[in-house]
Design a protein around this motif. Structure first.
Motif, PDB file in Angstrom:
ATOM      1  N   UNK A  55       0.786  -0.904   0.014  1.00 41.55           N
ATOM      2  CA  UNK A  55       0.260   0.141  -0.539  1.00 41.55           C
ATOM      3  C   UNK A  55       0.899   1.200  -0.244  1.00 41.55           C
ATOM      4  N   UNK A  56       0.277   2.091  -0.373  1.00 43.44           N
ATOM      5  CA  UNK A  56       0.622   4.004  -0.052  1.00 43.44           C
ATOM      6  C   UNK A  56       1.602   4.375   1.356  1.00 43.44           C
ATOM      7  N   UNK A  57       2.432   4.488   1.338  1.00 41.78           N
ATOM      8  CA  UNK A  57       3.429   5.160   2.545  1.00 41.78           C
ATOM      9  C   UNK A  57       3.060   6.662   2.737  1.00 41.78           C
ATOM     10  N   UNK A  58       3.131   6.937   4.012  1.00 42.16           N
ATOM     11  CA  UNK A  58       2.785   8.696   3.771  1.00 42.16           C
ATOM     12  C   UNK A  58       3.620   8.996   5.048  1.00 42.16           C
ATOM     13  N   UNK A  59       5.157   9.155   4.944  1.00 40.14           N
ATOM     14  CA  UNK A  59       6.159   9.236   6.198  1.00 40.14           C
ATOM     15  C   UNK A  59       5.944  11.151   5.737  1.00 40.14           C
ATOM     16  N   UNK A  60       6.013  11.611   7.073  1.00 37.57           N
ATOM     17  CA  UNK A  60       6.134  13.194   7.210  1.00 37.57           C
ATOM     18  C   UNK A  60       7.032  13.012   8.280  1.00 37.57           C
ATOM     19  N   UNK A  61       8.393  14.293   7.251  1.00 37.20           N
ATOM     20  CA  UNK A  61       9.868  14.507   8.858  1.00 37.20           C
ATOM     21  C   UNK A  61       8.957  15.307   9.987  1.00 37.20           C
ATOM     22  N   UNK A  62       9.948  15.067  10.685  1.00 38.86           N
ATOM     23  CA  UNK A  62       9.645  16.027  12.167  1.00 38.86           C
ATOM     24  C   UNK A  62      10.999  16.223  12.524  1.00 38.86           C
ATOM     25  N   UNK A  63      11.633  16.588  11.339  1.00 40.75           N
ATOM     26  CA  UNK A  63      13.407  17.099  11.441  1.00 40.75           C
ATOM     27  C   UNK A  63      14.424  16.364  10.107  1.00 40.75           C
TER      28      UNK A  63
END
Length: 301
Positions: A55-63
Motif C-alpha cells: 500500500x501507499x506510504x505517508x511519511x512526514x518529516x519532523x526533523x
C-alpha cells in the motif's frame, strides 16, 4: 536541525550507513495520519523498504535528516573528508513524502565512472515509483549532495514512465551545494516519458544545483521524451554542462500539446552546453507573460 546539549547535531538524525531501522512511533502511515519521522533510522526504514509494501506510504518529516554528517565529503568535488562515507542506494517508492519544511542533507553516490552512457541505472533519493503507483513529494529540501554515476540521476527521483507511475513534486528545492554528474541529469527527475494518467508535475520549486548531463541534461527535468507534464512556477539557475540539453527540460518530442512550462524562470546566462539555450519565449505557447521569479523571494519554507 535538532541539536544535542553540547551544540552538536543530534546523532539520532544522522544515518549510520547501515540497514538498522526502526518504525515510527507516531501515525498509522495512511493518508491523513502519516508516519512522523523523528530519526534517521525511521527515515531509512520507509525510504529503503517502502518499495516492498502493498500500500501507499505517508511519511512526514519532523526533523532534518543527514545521510552523512556535515563535512563528510565535498559536495563540489566529491572528495571524501572523513574516515567513512555513507553511500545512498535509491529504491522504488509509492505514496507521499511530506518534508514538512525540512531538508535532507548529505546524499552521496560516487561510482567515479570511466565513461557514461548507461540508461537503466538510477540514482537519487528515490529511483522510481513502484509499477502502477505514484510518488508525491512536497515541502522538502535536498542539499549537500554529490552524485557521480553512469546512469540517470536526480536529487529527487531518477526515473518514471507511462508504464510505471506518475510523479508530482511541489513546494520543494534543490540547494546550491548539489553536484550531479550522470548520463542523464536533472534536479527533480532525470529521465522519463509520461501519459495522461501517469504524468509528471513540478510546481513551485527551485534548483540551484550544478548538473552535468554527459548524455542529456536540463536544469529541472533531465530528459523527457514524450507525454503529459506540467512544469509551472519554478526557478532554476547555475551551470549545466550537457552534450544535449535544455534550460527547463530536455525534450525531443516535437508535439506536446499538453505540456505547460508557464511562469517558469531559468537564468539563461548561467546555462552552458550544446543546445542548452532554450529561450523562454519559445516555451510560452499560451501567450502568457512569464513572471520572472526572483530566487531571493524563495524561502526555506
Amino acid at each position: 536541525p535538532i541539536f544535542a546539549a553540547d551544540g552538536e547535531i543530534d546523532s539520532a538524525i544522522i544515518w549510520d550507513g547501515t540497514e538498522n531501522t526502526e518504525s515510527a512511533t507516531e501515525g498509522t502511515g495512511y493518508e491523513g495520519d502519516p508516519y512522523i519521522i523523528k530519526t534517521a533510522k525511521q527515515f531509512y526504514h520507509y525510504m529503503y523498504w517502502g518499495y516492498s509494501v502493498a500500500n501507499d506510504l505517508y511519511p512526514k518529516l519532523d526533523t532534518d535528516i543527514y545521510l552523512n554528517a556535515p563535512g563528510t565529503f565535498d559536495p563540489e568535488t566529491g572528495e571524501v573528508l572523513a574516515a567513512k562515507v555513507n553511500t545512498w542506494s535509491a529504491k522504488q517508492f509509492q505514496g507521499e513524502i511530506d518534508g514538512n519544511g525540512h531538508t535532507i542533507y548529505g546524499l552521496y553516490t560516487n561510482e567515479n565512472p570511466s565513461s557514461y552512457g548507461n540508461t537503466s541505472n538510477y540514482y537519487g533519493l528515490l529511483s522510481q515509483p513502484v509499477a502502477g503507483t505514484s510518488i508525491t513529494i512536497k515541502n522538502l529540501g535536498i542539499d549537500d549532495v554529490y552524485i557521480n554515476a553512469n546512469g540517470a540521476a536526480a536529487a529527487f527521483v531518477a526515473y518514471s514512465s507511462n508504464s510505471v507511475g506518475h510523479v508530482k513534486i511541489t513546494n520543494s528545492y534543490v540547494g546550491k551545494n548539489v553536484t550531479i554528474k550522470a548520463t542523464y541529469a536533472g534536479a527533480f527527475i532525470a529521465r522519463g516519458s509520461f501519459s495522461a494518467s501517469d504524468y509528471l508535475e513540478v510546481t513551485q520549486c527551485y534548483s540551484l544545483a550544478t548538473l552535468e548531463g554527459n548524455g542529456q541534461g536540463a536544469s529541472l527535468i533531465g530528459s523527457v521524451w514524450s507525454g503529459y507534464y506540467r512544469i509551472v512556477e519554478n526557478y532554476a539557475t547555475h551551470s549545466i554542462f550537457a552534450n544535449s540539453g535544455g534550460s527547463i527540460a530536455r525534450n525531443y518530442s516535437t508535439t506536446q500539446a499538453t505540456t505547460s512550462y508557464y511562469v517558469t524562470k531559468v537564468d539563461d546566462a548561467a546555462i552552458k552546453g550544446a543546445g542548452a539555450l532554450t529561450t523562454m519565449s519559445a516555451l510560452n505557447t499560451s501567450g502568457e507573460f512569464f513572471r520572472y521569479i526572483d530566487v531571493g523571494n524563495f524561502h526555506r519554507f
